[in-house]
Scaffold this motif. Structure first.
Motif, PDB file in Angstrom:
ATOM      1  N   ASN A   1      80.414 -63.199-103.778  1.00 23.82           N
ATOM      2  CA  ASN A   1      80.632 -62.252-102.598  1.00 23.82           C
ATOM      3  C   ASN A   1      80.301 -62.797-101.226  1.00 23.82           C
ATOM      4  OD1 ASN A   1      81.500 -60.259-104.302  1.00 23.82           O
ATOM      5  ND2 ASN A   1      79.509 -59.425-104.613  1.00 23.82           N
ATOM      6  N   TYR A   2      79.277 -63.817-101.012  1.00 25.98           N
ATOM      7  CA  TYR A   2      78.721 -64.065 -99.616  1.00 25.98           C
ATOM      8  C   TYR A   2      79.170 -65.525 -99.513  1.00 25.98           C
ATOM      9  CZ  TYR A   2      75.594 -60.265 -99.512  1.00 25.98           C
ATOM     10  OH  TYR A   2      75.161 -59.081 -99.352  1.00 25.98           O
ATOM     11  N   LEU A   3      79.429 -66.466-100.524  1.00 24.99           N
ATOM     12  CA  LEU A   3      79.957 -67.817-100.363  1.00 24.99           C
ATOM     13  C   LEU A   3      81.362 -68.085-100.583  1.00 24.99           C
ATOM     14  CD1 LEU A   3      76.875 -70.000-101.346  1.00 24.99           C
ATOM     15  CD2 LEU A   3      77.460 -69.065 -98.971  1.00 24.99           C
ATOM     16  N   SER A   4      81.990 -67.093-101.493  1.00 21.57           N
ATOM     17  CA  SER A   4      83.604 -67.071-101.703  1.00 21.57           C
ATOM     18  C   SER A   4      83.457 -68.230-102.585  1.00 21.57           C
ATOM     19  CB  SER A   4      84.415 -66.823-100.521  1.00 21.57           C
ATOM     20  OG  SER A   4      84.466 -65.910-100.035  1.00 21.57           O
ATOM     21  N   LEU A   5      82.581 -68.574-103.620  1.00 23.10           N
ATOM     22  CA  LEU A   5      82.929 -69.740-104.492  1.00 23.10           C
ATOM     23  C   LEU A   5      82.760 -69.241-106.010  1.00 23.10           C
ATOM     24  CD1 LEU A   5      80.144 -72.351-103.007  1.00 23.10           C
ATOM     25  CD2 LEU A   5      82.542 -72.611-102.843  1.00 23.10           C
TER      26      LEU A   5
ATOM     27  N   ARG B   1      87.411 -72.407 -97.894  1.00 20.99           N
ATOM     28  CA  ARG B   1      87.297 -73.107 -96.789  1.00 20.99           C
ATOM     29  C   ARG B   1      86.515 -74.152 -96.503  1.00 20.99           C
ATOM     30  NH1 ARG B   1      84.259 -68.247 -96.850  1.00 20.99           N
ATOM     31  NH2 ARG B   1      82.005 -68.309 -96.320  1.00 20.99           N
ATOM     32  N   TYR B   2      85.936 -74.611 -97.538  1.00 18.99           N
ATOM     33  CA  TYR B   2      84.976 -75.817 -97.753  1.00 18.99           C
ATOM     34  C   TYR B   2      85.623 -77.148 -98.023  1.00 18.99           C
ATOM     35  CZ  TYR B   2      81.720 -71.662 -98.160  1.00 18.99           C
ATOM     36  OH  TYR B   2      81.174 -70.639 -98.086  1.00 18.99           O
ATOM     37  N   SER B   3      85.024 -78.118 -97.674  1.00 15.57           N
ATOM     38  CA  SER B   3      85.660 -79.371 -98.194  1.00 15.57           C
ATOM     39  C   SER B   3      84.420 -79.932 -99.187  1.00 15.57           C
ATOM     40  CB  SER B   3      85.921 -80.238 -97.056  1.00 15.57           C
ATOM     41  OG  SER B   3      84.534 -80.631 -96.437  1.00 15.57           O
ATOM     42  N   GLU B   4      84.893 -81.293 -99.964  1.00 15.46           N
ATOM     43  CA  GLU B   4      84.194 -81.904-100.868  1.00 15.46           C
ATOM     44  C   GLU B   4      82.599 -82.238-100.115  1.00 15.46           C
ATOM     45  OE1 GLU B   4      84.109 -82.400-103.942  1.00 15.46           O
ATOM     46  OE2 GLU B   4      86.112 -81.253-104.124  1.00 15.46           O
ATOM     47  N   SER B   5      83.018 -82.675 -98.800  1.00 11.76           N
ATOM     48  CA  SER B   5      81.469 -83.073 -98.004  1.00 11.76           C
ATOM     49  C   SER B   5      80.621 -82.089 -97.957  1.00 11.76           C
ATOM     50  CB  SER B   5      81.677 -83.704 -96.592  1.00 11.76           C
ATOM     51  OG  SER B   5      82.664 -82.621 -95.943  1.00 11.76           O
ATOM     52  N   ASP B   6      80.838 -80.724 -98.294  1.00  9.69           N
ATOM     53  CA  ASP B   6      80.154 -79.681 -97.907  1.00  9.69           C
ATOM     54  C   ASP B   6      79.412 -79.399 -99.273  1.00  9.69           C
ATOM     55  OD1 ASP B   6      80.866 -79.172 -95.433  1.00  9.69           O
ATOM     56  OD2 ASP B   6      82.424 -78.162 -96.100  1.00  9.69           O
ATOM     57  N   SER B   7      79.662 -80.059-100.450  1.00  9.73           N
ATOM     58  CA  SER B   7      79.134 -79.793-101.812  1.00  9.73           C
ATOM     59  C   SER B   7      77.745 -79.757-101.850  1.00  9.73           C
ATOM     60  CB  SER B   7      79.847 -80.665-102.741  1.00  9.73           C
ATOM     61  OG  SER B   7      79.420 -82.021-102.660  1.00  9.73           O
ATOM     62  N   GLU B   8      76.972 -80.793-101.146  1.00 11.00           N
ATOM     63  CA  GLU B   8      75.486 -80.767-101.302  1.00 11.00           C
ATOM     64  C   GLU B   8      74.970 -79.563-100.722  1.00 11.00           C
ATOM     65  OE1 GLU B   8      73.760 -84.350-100.027  1.00 11.00           O
ATOM     66  OE2 GLU B   8      74.987 -85.575-101.595  1.00 11.00           O
ATOM     67  N   LEU B   9      75.384 -79.295 -99.362  1.00  9.12           N
ATOM     68  CA  LEU B   9      74.978 -78.080 -98.666  1.00  9.12           C
ATOM     69  C   LEU B   9      74.944 -76.868 -99.338  1.00  9.12           C
ATOM     70  CD1 LEU B   9      73.720 -77.512 -95.930  1.00  9.12           C
ATOM     71  CD2 LEU B   9      75.955 -77.207 -95.018  1.00  9.12           C
ATOM     72  N   LEU B  10      76.126 -76.643 -99.770  1.00  5.89           N
ATOM     73  CA  LEU B  10      76.474 -75.521-100.919  1.00  5.89           C
ATOM     74  C   LEU B  10      75.432 -75.402-101.893  1.00  5.89           C
ATOM     75  CD1 LEU B  10      80.215 -75.637-100.986  1.00  5.89           C
ATOM     76  CD2 LEU B  10      78.948 -73.775 -99.529  1.00  5.89           C
ATOM     77  N   LEU B  11      75.141 -76.584-102.621  1.00 10.06           N
ATOM     78  CA  LEU B  11      74.216 -76.303-103.779  1.00 10.06           C
ATOM     79  C   LEU B  11      72.855 -75.914-103.413  1.00 10.06           C
ATOM     80  CD1 LEU B  11      75.201 -79.447-105.927  1.00 10.06           C
ATOM     81  CD2 LEU B  11      75.314 -77.360-106.360  1.00 10.06           C
ATOM     82  N   PHE B  12      72.567 -76.369-101.960  1.00  7.12           N
ATOM     83  CA  PHE B  12      71.180 -75.878-101.386  1.00  7.12           C
ATOM     84  C   PHE B  12      71.264 -74.602-101.135  1.00  7.12           C
ATOM     85  CE2 PHE B  12      70.440 -80.638-100.991  1.00  7.12           C
ATOM     86  CZ  PHE B  12      69.115 -80.641-101.375  1.00  7.12           C
ATOM     87  N   ALA B  13      72.459 -74.000-100.669  1.00 12.24           N
ATOM     88  CA  ALA B  13      72.728 -72.568-100.220  1.00 12.24           C
ATOM     89  C   ALA B  13      72.386 -71.722-101.554  1.00 12.24           C
ATOM     90  CB  ALA B  13      73.924 -72.420 -99.407  1.00 12.24           C
ATOM     91  N   ILE B  14      73.188 -72.085-102.459  1.00 13.68           N
ATOM     92  CA  ILE B  14      73.020 -71.537-103.711  1.00 13.68           C
ATOM     93  C   ILE B  14      71.664 -71.515-104.480  1.00 13.68           C
ATOM     94  CG2 ILE B  14      73.774 -71.703-106.326  1.00 13.68           C
ATOM     95  CD1 ILE B  14      76.435 -72.700-105.398  1.00 13.68           C
ATOM     96  N   SER B  15      70.783 -72.602-104.213  1.00  8.82           N
ATOM     97  CA  SER B  15      69.589 -72.560-104.732  1.00  8.82           C
ATOM     98  C   SER B  15      68.578 -71.693-103.846  1.00  8.82           C
ATOM     99  CB  SER B  15      68.981 -74.014-104.383  1.00  8.82           C
ATOM    100  OG  SER B  15      67.577 -74.323-104.944  1.00  8.82           O
ATOM    101  N   ASN B  16      68.892 -71.647-102.413  1.00  9.04           N
ATOM    102  CA  ASN B  16      68.176 -70.643-101.933  1.00  9.04           C
ATOM    103  C   ASN B  16      68.429 -69.128-102.041  1.00  9.04           C
ATOM    104  OD1 ASN B  16      66.843 -72.547-100.314  1.00  9.04           O
ATOM    105  ND2 ASN B  16      68.381 -72.452 -98.776  1.00  9.04           N
ATOM    106  N   MET B  17      69.540 -68.680-102.598  1.00  7.19           N
ATOM    107  CA  MET B  17      70.050 -67.317-103.027  1.00  7.19           C
ATOM    108  C   MET B  17      69.460 -67.113-104.387  1.00  7.19           C
ATOM    109  SD  MET B  17      74.153 -67.436-101.732  1.00  7.19           S
ATOM    110  CE  MET B  17      74.258 -65.594-102.459  1.00  7.19           C
ATOM    111  N   VAL B  18      69.397 -68.358-105.186  1.00 11.01           N
ATOM    112  CA  VAL B  18      68.737 -68.157-106.376  1.00 11.01           C
ATOM    113  C   VAL B  18      67.173 -67.696-106.310  1.00 11.01           C
ATOM    114  CG1 VAL B  18      67.993 -69.197-108.564  1.00 11.01           C
ATOM    115  CG2 VAL B  18      70.369 -69.544-107.722  1.00 11.01           C
ATOM    116  N   GLY B  19      66.695 -68.495-105.188  1.00 13.18           N
ATOM    117  CA  GLY B  19      65.101 -68.086-105.050  1.00 13.18           C
ATOM    118  C   GLY B  19      64.882 -66.689-104.559  1.00 13.18           C
TER     119      GLY B  19
END
Length: 766
Positions: free
Chosen positions: A484-488, A417-435
């Motif tokens: 599970n949470y981001l479907s990535l 459900r994401y586009s290429e413009s969302d890639s940076e935002l998704l990386l920061f979301a993954i970084s928060n989940m790692v934390g």
């Protein structure tokens, strides 16, 4: 001087509200209870009056009913009905009239009593003895009523009928003998409708009392219906139709009028007694009581307001002095905000400033930590600075024994459900989940570096293998939660373990190198550097033969064959090249050779394949062998196949046209497929394939068909013999020509010429 500001206003409003609200509520309560009590009393009195009226009327009518009952049982009546009345029985007539006159008492108000002999057809009343011939229809209607005795209201008397409602007569009809299907006679007692009205109470000034018969016809009313108009009467009667109760009390509206209605149904004769009282009359007494209550409440409210004003001012004085001592005149005049609100605002501002400062410090610390981690993985921190910076990053840094790096990349955003413009935002979301997933004491701040998420992990394991297992478990946990949470789908690279932070840059590079191998191992993988980099170099061989077959299939535009060969090609290189660099060299070589093939066709690759970003960047950005295979097929091979297909189609058309032209010019010679191929410098099988693809027919069939058409022209336009035509068309003998002509045209040449001549003759004749 009294100053009316916001806080004081609130105090005054509150004290006035607290003091006056109970007074208002109490006044409303007393008014409602008083009004309700008065209305209940009036309704009860109304029902009582209606009950008394009903009993009084029924008492009078019951007396009349008993007298008629005794009279019908007397011997005079029995004798008169059995033997009849003749002139000699004048004593019997006198006795009957005397008995009937005694029923006509003043208090009952009986107008007349009729004795009717149905067998002999006479009627006896105060007017004498008369025949009943003129009353047959009326008497027949009475006899059809299936009751022994009943009350009925009609216009006019039995012998003096009327046509107006004011001439209503109430009749008691008694059949003699009782309970007989064929009675001998009737007793009819008549009471004028005016007399029935006199039974009603004349002292009821509150409303209107009416009497209705079983057919809801008004028999009598207290005030001649002056209180109610006909439409309201129709409304009340309609409500009575809907109710089957013996008595009741309800309120109803008619237009702007509201009335209370009480009714009772008489079990004696089925009459309905109604009392109608306008609600306005009931509420008249309630209003008087309401005015008294209102005056009392107003006086109490004024006293409460005065006390509230004085008390509020007195209670406000300490607050006013405190306010004046804390704020300047400018603050005190600002929008007349109440003092407690301003004091609260001051505390809120102080608290907000503290929170903002704490957030800023926290953000600065986070940014500082991210900056240090970024420099650490890039190798920009000197060994002499490491202990100092490490102490600033984490107080537990001295407990760390082993260190490793996890790097995360998003495999693809296609199909999500994401586009290429969302890639940076998704990386920061993954970084928060790692934390959140990796304990803070086992890691440094997760950061994002060049479209990858990077995390430095620490632990105090018993062995290197144990630390490797721990890092893999953390990577698997992160991969599952992101799915599970981001479907990535993400891939994770794991470095080797090291003893200190001075190797952080090396660990970061190893983790990134491990991620490169997802091209060979597929998406959504966890790759440890030791698992993907072979211990020794393996000799590999580029699949030149498969590449050549792919290029030949491209030139021939054989798409299905291309797909199979392309699958085999990538299976070959993915199976052989275990080193990522070797794999990249192989796919780059294949890419360059395809571009060279396109240039050989005479088309510029920039004209056909130009795009943004450049093709080489697109190729190196692919994350799996499957993506690379699909990219080559859609972006490179399909356009090249289209070019060769267009060229081949044009070439085929030219060859087929040349062959057809040769057949048309040399059909009467010994022309052959081999001769044409020699002249065109192509192999005979190639010429045959082109003709079948372009014309859908073989060379020999086309030549035979064309010679047949020429034979038809010669048969129609010339007088040449069959043998001459066969010789001209290069047949060995005329029999072969005839057999061939019959096979193609369905008849012999002679028959064809004869039919043509006959058609010509018929055409000229008609």
């Amino acid at each position: 001087m009294f100053r009316f500001n916001t806080y004081l206003t609130k105090m005054i409003v509150f004290t006035i509200g607290v003091s006056t609200l109970p007074i208002i509520m109490l006044g409303l309560f007393f008014y409602m209870k008083t009004s309700e009590t008065i209305q209940d009393k009036v309704n009860a009195g109304n029902v009582l009056i209606l009950e008394q009226t009903r009993l009084r009327v029924e008492q009078i009518l019951t007396v009349l009913d008993l007298q008629i009952e005794r009279l019908s049982d007397s011997s005079y009546v029995t004798e008169a009905l059995d033997t009849g009345i003749v002139p000699s029985q004048f004593i019997l007539v006198q006795n009957l009239l005397s008995s009937m006159s005694r029923v006509q008492t003043f208090d009952v108000g009986v107008q007349d009593i009729h004795l009717i002999n149905l067998k002999q057809g006479w009627i006896l009343n105060s007017g004498g003895l008369n025949p009943v011939a003129a009353l047959e229809s009326t008497l027949s209607r009475y006899l059809h009523i299936n009751r022994d005795k009943f009350w009925i209201a009609e216009n006019g008397s039995l012998l003096r009928p009327g046509n107006t409602e004011n001439n209503t007569t109430i009749k008691l009809i008694k059949k003699i003998p009782a309970f007989s299907e064929d009675p001998d006679g009737l007793f009819i007692a008549e009471i004028p409708g005016k007399q029935l009205r006199s039974y009603l109470s004349a002292h009821n000034t509150l409303g209107e009392v009416m009497i209705l018969d079983e057919s809801y016809r008004i028999l009598a009313s207290q005030n001649d219906n002056k209180l109610l108009d006909p439409q309201m009467l129709d409304t009340l009667i309609a409500k009575l139709h809907q109710s089957n109760e013996a008595s009741g009390l309800y309120e109803t509206n008619y237009g702007k009028k509201q009335v209370g209605v009480a009714f009772q149904r008489s079990s004696f004769n089925g009459w309905i007694y109604i009392s109608v009282i306008p609600i306005e009359l009931i509420r008249l007494e309630s209003r008087k009581t309401g005015w008294i209550i209102l005056a009392t409440c107003v006086i109490m409210l004024l006293l409460a307001v005065v006390i509230s004003l004085a008390g509020s001012q007195r209670m406000y004085a300490p607050v006013q002095r405190l306010y004046q001592s804390l704020f300047t005149n400018q603050d005190k005049e600002r929008k007349r905000i109440d003092e407690f609100h301003m004091i609260n605002e001051g505390f809120i501002r102080m608290r907000n400033v503290q929170v903002q400062m704490a957030d800023q410090i926290k953000n600065h610390m986070r940014q500082l930590e991210e900056y240090y981690v970024l420099k650490l993985v890039r190798g920009d921190i000197k060994p002499s600075e490491m202990n100092e910076k490490l102490g600033q990053l984490d107080a537990n840094s001295k407990k760390w024994k082993r260190m490793g790096v996890l790097t995360i990349k998003i495999d693809t955003l296609k199909g999500t459900r994401y586009s290429e413009s969302d890639s940076e935002l998704l990386l920061f979301a993954i970084s928060n989940m790692v934390g959140e997933l990796i304990p803070a004491h086992n890691r440094l701040m997760p950061i994002v570096v060049q479209s990858s998420q990077v995390t430095l992990i620490f632990d105090d394991p018993k062995s290197t293998e144990e630390f490797r297992t721990y890092m893999y478990a953390m990577a698997k946990k992160v991969q599952d939660e992101v799915g599970n949470y981001l479907s990535l789908r993400i891939s994770i690279g794991i470095s080797r373990s090291y003893a200190g932070l001075h190797d952080a840059n090396r660990a970061y590079k190893e983790a990134m190198d491990a991620l490169k191998y997802r091209v060979l191992f597929g998406q959504q993988t966890i790759l440890h550097i030791d698992d993907v980099q072979p211990a020794q170099n393996v000799t590999t061989e580029y699949p030149k033969e498969l590449e050549r077959q792919i290029f030949d299939a491209i030139k021939m535009a054989e798409r299905e064959k291309i797909q199979c060969l392309l699958d085999s090609f990538f299976e070959e290189i993915s199976g052989q090249y275990h080193n990522y660099n070797d794999y990249q060299i192989a796919v780059t070589r294949f890419f360059v050779n395809l571009i060279r093939l396109l240039q050989e066709s005479g088309v510029s690759h920039l004209e056909l394949l130009g795009g943004d970003p450049p093709l080489m960047e697109q190729l190196h950005a692919l994350s799996s062998v499957e993506d690379a295979r699909n990219w080559f097929k859609s972006q490179i091979i399909e356009p090249v196949v289209s070019v060769y297909e267009d060229q081949r189609r044009t070439k085929y058309q030219t060859i087929s046209q040349e062959v057809v032209h040769m057949i048309h010019d040399r059909y009467d010679t010994d022309i052959s497929l081999e001769a044409c191929s020699n002249m065109l410098n192509y192999h005979p099988s190639y010429i045959s394939k082109v003709l079948r693809q372009e014309l859908g027919i073989s060379f020999s069939d086309y030549l035979m068909q064309y010679r047949l058409n020429k034979a038809k022209e010669m048969l129609e336009d010339t007088e040449m013999k069959i043998s001459e035509i066969a010789e001209k068309l290069r047949y060995n003998n005329s029999q072969n020509f005839i057999r061939s002509f019959r096979k193609l045209a369905g008849m012999t040449p002679g028959t064809y010429r004869a039919e043509f001549i006959e058609r010509q003759y018929r055409a000229r004749k008609f």
